[in-house]
Motif scaffolding. Structure first.
Motif, PDB file in Angstrom:
ATOM      1  N   GLU B  63      98.860   7.495  25.245  1.00 43.78           N
ATOM      2  CA  GLU B  63      97.977   6.360  24.973  1.00 43.78           C
ATOM      3  C   GLU B  63      98.737   5.046  24.892  1.00 43.78           C
ATOM      4  O   GLU B  63      98.143   4.009  24.612  1.00 43.78           O
ATOM      5  CB  GLU B  63      97.221   6.615  23.657  1.00 43.78           C
ATOM      6  N   SER B  84      95.357   0.547  27.324  1.00 39.17           N
ATOM      7  CA  SER B  84      94.047   1.068  27.686  1.00 39.17           C
ATOM      8  C   SER B  84      93.039   0.746  26.600  1.00 39.17           C
ATOM      9  O   SER B  84      93.397   0.586  25.436  1.00 39.17           O
ATOM     10  CB  SER B  84      94.107   2.577  27.918  1.00 39.17           C
ATOM     11  N   PHE B  85      91.792   0.649  27.007  1.00 45.67           N
ATOM     12  CA  PHE B  85      90.714   0.330  26.082  1.00 45.67           C
ATOM     13  C   PHE B  85      89.850   1.569  25.894  1.00 45.67           C
ATOM     14  O   PHE B  85      89.436   2.185  26.860  1.00 45.67           O
ATOM     15  CB  PHE B  85      89.880  -0.815  26.647  1.00 45.67           C
ATOM     16  N   ARG B  86      89.648   1.919  24.648  1.00 46.69           N
ATOM     17  CA  ARG B  86      88.886   3.125  24.372  1.00 46.69           C
ATOM     18  C   ARG B  86      87.689   2.791  23.499  1.00 46.69           C
ATOM     19  O   ARG B  86      87.765   1.971  22.607  1.00 46.69           O
ATOM     20  CB  ARG B  86      89.769   4.152  23.677  1.00 46.69           C
ATOM     21  N   LEU B  87      86.592   3.460  23.778  1.00 49.07           N
ATOM     22  CA  LEU B  87      85.427   3.328  22.920  1.00 49.07           C
ATOM     23  C   LEU B  87      85.333   4.579  22.058  1.00 49.07           C
ATOM     24  O   LEU B  87      86.019   5.554  22.308  1.00 49.07           O
ATOM     25  CB  LEU B  87      84.163   3.177  23.771  1.00 49.07           C
ATOM     26  N   ALA B  88      84.483   4.492  21.042  1.00 51.55           N
ATOM     27  CA  ALA B  88      84.271   5.684  20.233  1.00 51.55           C
ATOM     28  C   ALA B  88      83.912   6.842  21.152  1.00 51.55           C
ATOM     29  O   ALA B  88      83.141   6.675  22.091  1.00 51.55           O
ATOM     30  CB  ALA B  88      83.169   5.440  19.218  1.00 51.55           C
ATOM     31  N   ASP B  92      76.988   8.339  22.636  1.00 54.24           N
ATOM     32  CA  ASP B  92      75.604   8.767  22.702  1.00 54.24           C
ATOM     33  C   ASP B  92      75.255   9.777  21.612  1.00 54.24           C
ATOM     34  O   ASP B  92      74.232  10.415  21.677  1.00 54.24           O
ATOM     35  CB  ASP B  92      75.314   9.352  24.078  1.00 54.24           C
ATOM     36  N   VAL B 100      74.983   0.678  19.354  1.00 53.09           N
ATOM     37  CA  VAL B 100      74.437  -0.676  19.432  1.00 53.09           C
ATOM     38  C   VAL B 100      75.504  -1.645  19.912  1.00 53.09           C
ATOM     39  O   VAL B 100      75.275  -2.463  20.804  1.00 53.09           O
ATOM     40  CB  VAL B 100      73.911  -1.117  18.055  1.00 53.09           C
ATOM     41  N   HIS B 101      76.687  -1.531  19.348  1.00 50.72           N
ATOM     42  CA  HIS B 101      77.753  -2.452  19.703  1.00 50.72           C
ATOM     43  C   HIS B 101      78.195  -2.280  21.143  1.00 50.72           C
ATOM     44  O   HIS B 101      78.423  -3.254  21.862  1.00 50.72           O
ATOM     45  CB  HIS B 101      78.939  -2.251  18.750  1.00 50.72           C
ATOM     46  N   VAL B 102      78.316  -1.045  21.556  1.00 55.67           N
ATOM     47  CA  VAL B 102      78.753  -0.804  22.929  1.00 55.67           C
ATOM     48  C   VAL B 102      77.678  -1.258  23.914  1.00 55.67           C
ATOM     49  O   VAL B 102      77.979  -1.816  24.968  1.00 55.67           O
ATOM     50  CB  VAL B 102      79.093   0.682  23.130  1.00 55.67           C
ATOM     51  N   GLU B 104      75.626  -3.665  23.519  1.00 58.67           N
ATOM     52  CA  GLU B 104      75.667  -5.126  23.601  1.00 58.67           C
ATOM     53  C   GLU B 104      76.774  -5.586  24.555  1.00 58.67           C
ATOM     54  O   GLU B 104      76.582  -6.513  25.347  1.00 58.67           O
ATOM     55  CB  GLU B 104      75.913  -5.723  22.211  1.00 58.67           C
ATOM     56  N   LEU B 105      77.899  -4.912  24.473  1.00 59.85           N
ATOM     57  CA  LEU B 105      78.990  -5.228  25.402  1.00 59.85           C
ATOM     58  C   LEU B 105      78.562  -4.958  26.836  1.00 59.85           C
ATOM     59  O   LEU B 105      78.843  -5.741  27.756  1.00 59.85           O
ATOM     60  CB  LEU B 105      80.217  -4.388  25.022  1.00 59.85           C
ATOM     61  N   PHE B 172      82.669   2.420  33.892  1.00 59.53           N
ATOM     62  CA  PHE B 172      83.102   3.023  32.625  1.00 59.53           C
ATOM     63  C   PHE B 172      81.982   2.962  31.584  1.00 59.53           C
ATOM     64  O   PHE B 172      81.632   3.961  30.955  1.00 59.53           O
ATOM     65  CB  PHE B 172      84.350   2.280  32.144  1.00 59.53           C
ATOM     66  N   HIS B 175      78.936   5.226  32.434  1.00 57.17           N
ATOM     67  CA  HIS B 175      79.147   6.640  32.123  1.00 57.17           C
ATOM     68  C   HIS B 175      78.990   6.912  30.634  1.00 57.17           C
ATOM     69  O   HIS B 175      78.539   7.980  30.230  1.00 57.17           O
ATOM     70  CB  HIS B 175      80.529   7.083  32.598  1.00 57.17           C
ATOM     71  N   GLN B 176      79.351   5.920  29.822  1.00 57.37           N
ATOM     72  CA  GLN B 176      79.203   6.099  28.381  1.00 57.37           C
ATOM     73  C   GLN B 176      77.734   6.297  28.018  1.00 57.37           C
ATOM     74  O   GLN B 176      77.415   6.972  27.045  1.00 57.37           O
ATOM     75  CB  GLN B 176      79.750   4.879  27.634  1.00 57.37           C
TER      76      GLN B 176
END
Lengths: 253, 253
Positions: B63, B84-88, B92, B100-102, B104-105, B172, B175-176
């Motif tokens: 990472e 790299s950028f990772r989301l939770a 879903d 909600v935050h994702v 909005e992005l 990206f 797909h989330q």
DNA sequence: TTATATTTGTCCGTATGTATA
DNA sequence: CTATACATACGGACAAATATA
């Protein structure tokens, strides 16, 4: 003697193994949901110990390519590799085209963040921005390096959106361009007035955000980013994020 | 029986160790360039074997948090984790706030992409969008699953921006949220008219993009995303990306 | 349902190459 | 140059979870 970036040697067995398996997945040799060969099999095939295989699989798990279940095996994830977003490692080097693209992405999220920050900011958020602004003021006055304060200011705006995902993304993008702030805060940058100009843009952004003026904050951020882009020689003609009222067209640079 | 998403258990020693060290780095306890405790020390402190520590460090290396040199030790990278950028991991699932935050992005980049696509699209780009639209039309007519075509349509718009970084980011993000399209394209979604409504939004976006109307494309995308957000129960009151001309205010929902 | 084999998770000991004082 | 510290790598072993007959 200049600082030489230490080369990353690929001569790490576990890395070689993980990259190989990653390639299998990318090529579709290992489709989503498919079970990987057992650790025992892999260690025999690659001619390495089981510990090496396990370290390789740890990497693949960290990057979201596979998931393993004790007693069952390791399986390719449904959407392998989509868990993380990676940019070219060397944004500020070598590839100018890639930099243009990444900067455009940064422009998009920074302008939107400024608008959201105007609506959602709290008192501590404003204090954080003000503190970064003051540090940049001092840097301008002393012809010193304000790159860190510059970065902190943008991160403070992102924090004021109350959206941690957006905040982390802006932080991510900002770090990609940290080196690009050098021409602004260098001695030449101070002499050419670039530092002062950038600081004026920051000030306009702050005032609009503090006033709760979302449209004004977006426009101030837009101007600030366009100026930064032009310093990097980036074409910005497609960057009008807003449906501008017709009479505003001429007023824009 | 419906497909049950298999829960990811955090009960993995190596993952616990890597997350802990990651937190140390994030908190500044371990600053960039600082040498990590030796594997022996870490294994003693955490009360685990060295193999577990090594697997944890493998994750951190993958990472981009640390780099290790044989004989010297493991050191925190200059910009840890910023490669790299990772989301939770579970957008879903479980965590509605994170979703909600994702989202909005996603809203931010999708609306901007639509505007850019209107300016920069090529003929093949339009053909690709049209093809995805037709597949969704067929899905609407047949009450079938159009989620894949839906995803393809948004990716085609991203491709039309000519910005590969933006394209990869939208892919990206899409797909989330792939699973979140189920309520639209399920049998209930068809019955409630959600599929048809979404398709109407797609059609408006396409027409504006094809006409080269950037502002119109942005607004169509905005409406489409707001509708999708409301289906997910997300508050969208702060989502007016554009400085609207005053007379347009009432026309908006 | 029970029993057994398979597979991952974890631990220990040891040997080797490298970096550093 | 020597000695120490450290990461790298190997092998064997047992436990725990899973799959299968």
């Amino acid at each position: 003697m200049p600082q030489i970036a230490r080369l990353t040697r690929p001569s790490q067995l576990s890395e070689t193994v993980s990259k190989t398996i990653e390639q299998w997945i990318a090529d579709g040799v290992l489709a989503p949901g498919v079970k990987l060969p057992t650790e025992k099999t892999l260690s025999a095939e690659f001619g390495v110990s089981r510990a090496v295989v396990r370290e390789a699989i740890s990497r693949l798990k960290a990057e979201g390519y596979v998931a393993s279940r004790q007693g069952a095996g390791a399986f390719v994830e449904a959407r392998p590799g989509q868990a993380s977003f990676r940019l070219a490692d060397d944004v500020d080097a070598a590839d100018p085209a890639a930099m243009v693209h990444v900067f455009e992405l940064r422009y998009i999220v920074e302008t939107a963040a400024a608008a959201l920050a105007a609506r959602r900011h709290s008192a501590p958020d404003l204090a954080r921005m003000r503190e970064a602004l003051q540090r940049m003021d001092q840097a301008v006055a002393a012809c010193a390096d304000g790159a860190q304060a510059d970065d902190d200011f943008h991160v403070a705006i992102a924090a004021a959106t109350g959206n941690p995902a957006l905040q982390r993304f802006i932080r991510f993008m900002g770090h990609q361009f940290f080196d690009s702030r050098v021409p602004t805060w260098s001695a030449q940058g101070h002499a050419a007035g670039r530092a002062a100009a950038a600081q004026a843009g920051h000030q306009r952004m702050f005032e609009a955000i503090a006033a709760g003026d979302a449209a004004g904050a977006r426009e101030a951020a837009r101007q600030h980013m366009v100026e930064a882009a032009r310093r990097l020689g980036i074409d910005t003609k497609d960057w009008d994020p807003a449906p501008q009222a017709p009479w505003e067209e001429e007023a824009l640079p």
